[in-house]
Scaffold this active site. Structure first.
Site, PDB file in Angstrom:
ATOM      1  N   GLN A   1       0.818  -1.214   0.000  1.00 29.47           N
ATOM      2  CA  GLN A   1       0.000   0.000   0.000  1.00 29.47           C
ATOM      3  C   GLN A   1       0.850   1.262   0.000  1.00 29.47           C
ATOM      4  O   GLN A   1       0.614   2.192  -0.753  1.00 29.47           O
ATOM      5  CB  GLN A   1      -0.905  -0.020   1.238  1.00 29.47           C
TER       6      GLN A   1
ATOM      7  N   TYR B   1       2.246  -8.072  15.931  1.00 23.09           N
ATOM      8  CA  TYR B   1       2.648  -6.939  15.087  1.00 23.09           C
ATOM      9  C   TYR B   1       3.098  -5.758  15.962  1.00 23.09           C
ATOM     10  O   TYR B   1       4.164  -5.172  15.752  1.00 23.09           O
ATOM     11  CB  TYR B   1       1.457  -6.544  14.213  1.00 23.09           C
TER      12      TYR B   1
ATOM     13  N   ILE C   1      -3.696   3.848   7.260  1.00 21.19           N
ATOM     14  CA  ILE C   1      -3.450   4.601   6.025  1.00 21.19           C
ATOM     15  C   ILE C   1      -4.526   4.243   5.002  1.00 21.19           C
ATOM     16  O   ILE C   1      -4.813   3.068   4.775  1.00 21.19           O
ATOM     17  CB  ILE C   1      -2.039   4.314   5.489  1.00 21.19           C
TER      18      ILE C   1
HETATM   19  N1  SER Z   1      -2.938  -0.216   9.666  1.00 22.70           N
HETATM   20  C1  SER Z   1      -2.230  -1.076  10.552  1.00 22.70           C
HETATM   21  C2  SER Z   1      -3.041  -2.229  10.942  1.00 22.70           C
HETATM   22  O1  SER Z   1      -4.242  -2.086  10.978  1.00 22.70           O
HETATM   23  C3  SER Z   1      -1.820  -0.325  11.790  1.00 22.70           C
HETATM   24  O2  SER Z   1      -0.492   0.009  11.645  1.00 22.70           O
HETATM   25  O3  SER Z   1      -2.517  -3.256  11.246  1.00 22.70           O
END
Ligand code: SER
Length: 322
Positions: A19, A147, A177
């Protein structure tokens, strides 16, 4: 020094099909059209006109080293990662990709004198102990996803490499984003992209987050510009060597739906929360990014209304002229 002289002539993007990577590649070429830009991703992909593409698994350290040496890479944007939702389904793989990949990049950058490295952190590095509203630059950080743990650890590794080896590594804690050209893959904030596609395609969307889940968000053009502005900033001005808080807006699924309905009155939304709700519930609602604003002049350009206009206009045009 003018702006062009600040831009190195050989740059590598790792994760260029994603992305952010896909849009960053075009922005880098626009910044310096004569640069050698190498785009890389796990699978064979494409690069914009003027850039090269090489398949690269960032866990393959010898191959990464060969590319850094062969091209004389001066700057690396290391964007390859497994995001929050997908990472919870494959925790070991997420940890390995996110951590070992970063350590490979940091280690080889020191070894081969890469001048500057960009690596993204995320709002996922925060957790339930972090204040929900107006999160300061240095809050409690107790992430609950693999994560998020990898992002918090990565931030500390970046700072360590800066302090111990002088590696100029820079980082932003991106919010969700939102982009129209390339979809996100496997995140908790993905609903805020899917909703636009479905609004135009079927006129209805079922949100996997509840109506009132407020999260920080940013339009892709702001995210790309923030990345380049941080990378071109005078290093002396950077007081943060973990990762900068950065934001543009915060909204809930229901507020986003209302903004879409004001342009597409027949649009319908309903809610069916899944496992991603539990992830979102550990993240903050609003970020305070005043340190980024003070240190290197960050300011966002897109608010909720501008974002919705851009998304609907560009996606509608893309469906007519794919
Ligand atoms: N956009 C990411 C996620 O939802 C957050 O850093 O994992």
């Amino acid at each position: 020094m003018n702006n062009l002289q600040k831009v190195p002539s050989v740059a590598l993007i790792i994760g260029s099909s994603g992305q952010l990577g896909s849009e960053l590649a075009s922005a880098l070429l626009k910044e310096r059209p004569d640069q050698t830009l190498i785009c890389s991703d796990l699978h064979q992909g494409t690069a914009p006109d003027g850039a090269l593409f090489e398949a690269l698994d960032v866990l393959n350290k010898p191959r990464l080293e060969d590319m850094i040496k062969r091209y004389g890479i001066q700057e690396i944007y290391h964007l390859a990662a497994m995001l929050s939702a997908k990472g919870e389904q494959k925790p070991e793989m997420a940890w390995r990709l996110n951590m070992e990949g970063l350590l490979n990049v940091l280690d080889l950058s020191v070894k081969h004198g890469v001048g500057r490295v960009f690596w993204p952190s995320s709002i996922a590095a925060f957790g339930p102990g972090t204040p929900r509203d107006l999160v300061p630059q240095w809050p409690v950080m107790d992430p609950r996803t693999v994560y998020g743990i990898s992002k918090l650890s990565g931030e500390l590794w970046c700072q360590y490499y800066f302090q111990r080896f002088g590696l100029d590594v820079r980082s932003l804690r991106y919010p969700g984003i939102i982009s129209w050209r390339t979809p996100p893959g496997g995140g908790t904030t993905d609903y805020a992209v899917e909703i636009f596609h479905e609004a135009l395609r079927t006129g209805a969307y079922t949100s996997f987050l509840q109506a009132h889940t407020r999260l920080p968000m940013m339009f892709i053009d702001d995210a790309v510009r923030a990345t380049l502005e941080l990378m071109r900033a005078d290093g002396e001005r950077l007081s943060v060597r973990t990762s900068y808080n950065i934001t543009a807006m915060s909204f809930t699924p229901s507020e986003l739906a209302e903004a879409i309905q004001s342009r597409l009155p027949d649009f319908q939304i309903d809610y069916c929360a899944d496992f991603r709700q539990a992830i979102a519930d550990t993240w903050p609602a609003v970020i305070d990014d005043q340190v980024a604003r003070l240190d290197w002049g960050w300011h966002h350009r897109y608010d909720l209304n501008a974002l919705v206009d851009e998304m609907l206009t560009n996606l509608a045009a893309a469906s007519v002229n794919p």
